[in-house]
Write a protein that holds these residues in place. Structure first.
Motif, PDB file in Angstrom:
ATOM      1  N   MET A  92      47.123  31.039  79.200  1.00 35.30           N
ATOM      2  CA  MET A  92      46.806  31.986  80.258  1.00 35.30           C
ATOM      3  C   MET A  92      46.053  31.331  81.413  1.00 35.30           C
ATOM      4  O   MET A  92      46.017  31.865  82.511  1.00 35.30           O
ATOM      5  CB  MET A  92      45.979  33.144  79.702  1.00 35.30           C
ATOM      6  CG  MET A  92      46.743  34.041  78.739  1.00 35.30           C
ATOM      7  SD  MET A  92      48.238  34.768  79.452  1.00 35.30           S
ATOM      8  CE  MET A  92      47.532  35.786  80.737  1.00 35.30           C
ATOM      9  N   GLU A 124      51.071  36.812  78.266  1.00 38.56           N
ATOM     10  CA  GLU A 124      49.900  37.457  77.679  1.00 38.56           C
ATOM     11  C   GLU A 124      50.229  38.038  76.311  1.00 38.56           C
ATOM     12  O   GLU A 124      49.435  37.929  75.356  1.00 38.56           O
ATOM     13  CB  GLU A 124      49.392  38.550  78.605  1.00 38.56           C
ATOM     14  CG  GLU A 124      48.163  39.269  78.083  1.00 38.56           C
ATOM     15  CD  GLU A 124      47.667  40.344  79.033  1.00 38.56           C
ATOM     16  OE1 GLU A 124      46.960  41.245  78.564  1.00 38.56           O
ATOM     17  OE2 GLU A 124      47.989  40.266  80.235  1.00 38.56           O
ATOM     18  N   ASP A 144      52.785  41.357  80.857  1.00 36.24           N
ATOM     19  CA  ASP A 144      53.120  39.945  81.020  1.00 36.24           C
ATOM     20  C   ASP A 144      53.526  39.360  79.666  1.00 36.24           C
ATOM     21  O   ASP A 144      52.772  39.427  78.698  1.00 36.24           O
ATOM     22  CB  ASP A 144      51.871  39.228  81.557  1.00 36.24           C
ATOM     23  CG  ASP A 144      52.099  37.770  81.877  1.00 36.24           C
ATOM     24  OD1 ASP A 144      52.947  37.141  81.230  1.00 36.24           O
ATOM     25  OD2 ASP A 144      51.399  37.261  82.770  1.00 36.24           O
ATOM     26  N   SER A 190      53.350  37.016  86.681  1.00 36.39           N
ATOM     27  CA  SER A 190      54.394  36.692  85.714  1.00 36.39           C
ATOM     28  C   SER A 190      55.786  36.903  86.307  1.00 36.39           C
ATOM     29  O   SER A 190      55.997  37.759  87.171  1.00 36.39           O
ATOM     30  CB  SER A 190      54.251  37.556  84.461  1.00 36.39           C
ATOM     31  OG  SER A 190      55.275  37.259  83.539  1.00 36.39           O
ATOM     32  N   ARG A 223      47.433  45.885  74.778  1.00 33.43           N
ATOM     33  CA  ARG A 223      47.651  44.580  75.375  1.00 33.43           C
ATOM     34  C   ARG A 223      46.813  43.555  74.649  1.00 33.43           C
ATOM     35  O   ARG A 223      45.741  43.835  74.148  1.00 33.43           O
ATOM     36  CB  ARG A 223      47.283  44.603  76.849  1.00 33.43           C
ATOM     37  CG  ARG A 223      48.201  45.523  77.661  1.00 33.43           C
ATOM     38  CD  ARG A 223      47.751  45.594  79.092  1.00 33.43           C
ATOM     39  NE  ARG A 223      47.909  44.279  79.713  1.00 33.43           N
ATOM     40  CZ  ARG A 223      48.632  44.043  80.768  1.00 33.43           C
ATOM     41  NH1 ARG A 223      49.284  45.004  81.337  1.00 33.43           N
ATOM     42  NH2 ARG A 223      48.707  42.857  81.290  1.00 33.43           N
TER      43      ARG A 223
END
Length: 288
Positions: A259, A246, A243, A267, A288
């Motif tokens: 978020m 993110e 995403d 997303s 991530r």
């Protein structure tokens, strides 16, 4: 000889992306350096290179995030052993000059003759020295680019790291399918593919007032699935979709509170890394 990028061509958005990278380069907490970006803007002129006002707030965030993400990905896979990198629709990308490539890395930049006729003289005037073996190829991706790429030195028997950053919105779905099929045919085991994937976001923009700017530069709004995994799987790739919101939080370009307005998997814009399944991959996706 001076070359320009014609208005109404995809090269226009390449200049907008260069503008956003120049914005990031000027930040004291920049995620990457790109001191060539400002030179492209100067060569094109302020009127040609400044994005429409509607894009000036969001574009630097999106471009900085995706640039840093793919920088990390390419550093990872080349440190892991891949020595062939192909940028499809390279635009005004300067990774050949600004990333510390391992010895023996060959990087191929594919884009239109018009775009490269503008880009190459700017780099030459600056005395830009690539940190890898760089080969620009002036060819449209609807032409026989695989033959040109192999003639230029790509070895399909060895792994390749492919990057298609910001490319898909300019391709009709049939062309995108053919492109991905060709990429697969040139990809030895352990090859990787990274791309931006945002058909839903682009279709939403097309329906907004600002969509007129994208229509004017050749955005095709391909009718691809909302998420990338099914489409890539049909072409033999196992994808990891990240995403972009993110990732913008991870890279400190928007606050974590952003978020709170999204739910997992919802997303409309993804940063994607993929591998050919069934192989022992040594190249995990960026954290991530």
């Amino acid at each position: 000889m001076s070359h320009t990028i014609s208005s109404g061509s995809p090269g226009t958005t390449a200049l907008w992306v260069a503008w956003a990278r120049a914005v990031e380069h000027r930040r004291p907490d920049r995620l990457f350096h790109d001191d060539h970006a400002a030179a492209f803007l100067a060569a094109a002129g302020a009127e040609a290179s400044t994005p429409p006002a509607e894009f000036c707030a969001a574009l630097p965030v999106a471009v900085a995030t995706r640039t840093a993400f793919f920088d990390e990905h390419l550093r990872s896979v080349t440190v892991g052993g891949i020595r062939q990198v192909v940028l499809l629709g390279a635009g005004l990308d300067t990774r050949a000059f600004r990333l510390p490539w391992p010895d023996g890395t060959s990087l191929y930049e594919l884009d239109t003759p018009e775009l490269l006729a503008f880009k190459e003289p700017v780099l030459a005037r600056r005395g830009a020295a690539a940190t890898c073996r760089r080969t620009p190829l002036a060819i449209d991706l609807t032409d026989d680019w695989p033959a040109a790429l192999c003639a230029a030195g790509l070895d399909p028997a060895r792994p390749v790291a492919w990057l298609a950053e910001g490319l898909l919105p300019y391709l009709e779905v049939e062309v995108a399918d053919r492109l991905l099929t060709a990429v697969g045919r040139l990809s030895a085991p352990d090859s990787t593919l990274a791309l931006t994937y945002n058909p839903e976001a682009m279709r939403a923009l097309a329906d907004a007032p600002s969509g007129r700017h994208l229509a004017g530069v050749g955005v095709a709004h391909p009718a691809l699935p909302g998420r990338p995994e099914p489409w890539l799987a049909r072409h033999g790739w196992q994808a990891h979709a990240h995403d972009i919101i993110e990732q913008a939080v991870v890279h400190r370009r928007i606050p974590a509170a952003a978020m709170a307005h999204t739910s997992p998997g919802s997303s409309a814009s993804w940063l994607v890394t993929a591998t050919i399944p069934g192989q022992q991959s040594h190249h995990p996706p960026p954290p991530r």
